[in-house]
Scaffold this active site. Structure first.
Site, PDB file in Angstrom:
ATOM      1  N   SER A 152       0.846  -1.192   0.000  1.00 37.37           N
ATOM      2  CA  SER A 152       0.000   0.000   0.000  1.00 37.37           C
ATOM      3  C   SER A 152       0.879   1.239   0.000  1.00 37.37           C
ATOM      4  CB  SER A 152      -0.884   0.014   1.258  1.00 37.37           C
ATOM      5  OG  SER A 152      -1.516   1.264   1.442  1.00 37.37           O
TER       6      SER A 152
ATOM      7  N   TYR B  30      -2.602  -1.390  10.356  1.00 34.93           N
ATOM      8  CA  TYR B  30      -2.641  -1.764   8.944  1.00 34.93           C
ATOM      9  C   TYR B  30      -1.416  -1.241   8.203  1.00 34.93           C
ATOM     10  CZ  TYR B  30      -4.219  -1.365   4.044  1.00 34.93           C
ATOM     11  OH  TYR B  30      -4.316  -1.407   2.679  1.00 34.93           O
TER      12      TYR B  30
END
Length: 263
Positions: free
Chosen positions: A156, A169
């Site tokens: 990400s 996360y």
């Protein structure tokens, strides 16, 4: 979701770039995973669809894979379960005979304003889903992967620019990028490649289900293109990295971020 995400159902056109290959994709029931499954099938690959418990969504992905003339295998279950990680690999290999492409895409996230609000169980669940399962599934899959095979991991933009509200996360995504870089070096002599795709803000079910309404309303406006990406807009790098055209690409991270650079 309003508007519904575009997974490439109408737009993606295949060109036989993955003809005869077998792919195992985690988190393939919806979002990026569904877009990759559709693209892979239209490129000629059979697809094993790993997912948690969203059976209707998974059936829809399976329908698109089969509509493309390829075989699909549904693999429901929780990848935080260590034994399940082994089972999805074993079932894929038993059904299709081998694994040519492994896409570690499944992820979990939740938003918190304060570190103190994150419980130990929440932290452990995030790490077990996002990086622990990746390690275990990859480890099991290697027994069924030959020279020329490819591993594609979903990291990400948060790996390089962590959102403080997504600290659990985001830190797993940094770990994924690091894991992939090390994995590429470990597997080079075996002729197996490992790479990452780093999405920016992509319009998937993870967004409205894990973010407050105000964040959802403004989702994607922070990048130069001023909009969220669609899952279909992720398909191209996943296809390229899985294909034989990427034979000298390993240890790389491809950013799909709407113009936001990553370091």
């Amino acid at each position: 979701m309003d508007p519904p995400p575009d997974h490439g159902e109408s737009s993606y056109k295949g060109s036989n770039r993955l003809a005869g290959k077998v792919a195992l994709i985690t988190g393939a029931d919806s979002g990026i995973g569904r877009a990759v499954a559709i693209a892979y099938a239209r490129e000629g690959a059979d697809v094993a669809i790993s997912y948690l418990n969203e059976h209707d969504d998974a059936e829809e992905t399976k329908r698109w894979v089969e509509k493309a003339g390829r075989r699909a295998l549904l693999l429901p279950g929780d990848i935080t379960d260590r034994e399940h990680c082994k089972q999805i690999v074993a079932k894929t290999a038993k059904t299709f005979g081998r694994i040519d492409v492994l896409v570690n895409n499944a992820a979990y996230q939740a938003t918190y304003d304060k570190l103190e609000d994150i419980s130990d169980d929440e932290w452990d669940k995030t790490y077990s889903t996002n990086i622990g399962a990746m390690f275990r599934i990859t480890k099991a899959a290697l027994a069924h992967m030959k020279e020329g095979s490819s591993i594609v991991n979903t990291t990400s933009v948060n790996a390089d620019a962590p959102n403080p509200g997504l600290i659990a996360y985001a830190s797993t995504k940094g770990a994924i990028q690091n894991f992939t870089g090390g994995l590429a070096q470990l597997l080079a002599e075996r002729g197996i490649r490992a790479n990452c795709v780093a999405p920016g803000p992509i319009w998937t079910p993870l967004i409205p289900s894990t973010m407050p309404p105000s964040s959802v309303e403004n989702f994607g406006k922070q990048v130069p293109m001023k909009r969220p990406g669609q899952p279909a807009e992720l398909a191209a790098p996943y296809v390229m990295l899985a294909s034989d055209e990427a034979s000298y690409i390993s240890g790389a991270t491809i950013a799909v971020t709407g113009g936001k650079p990553i370091i």
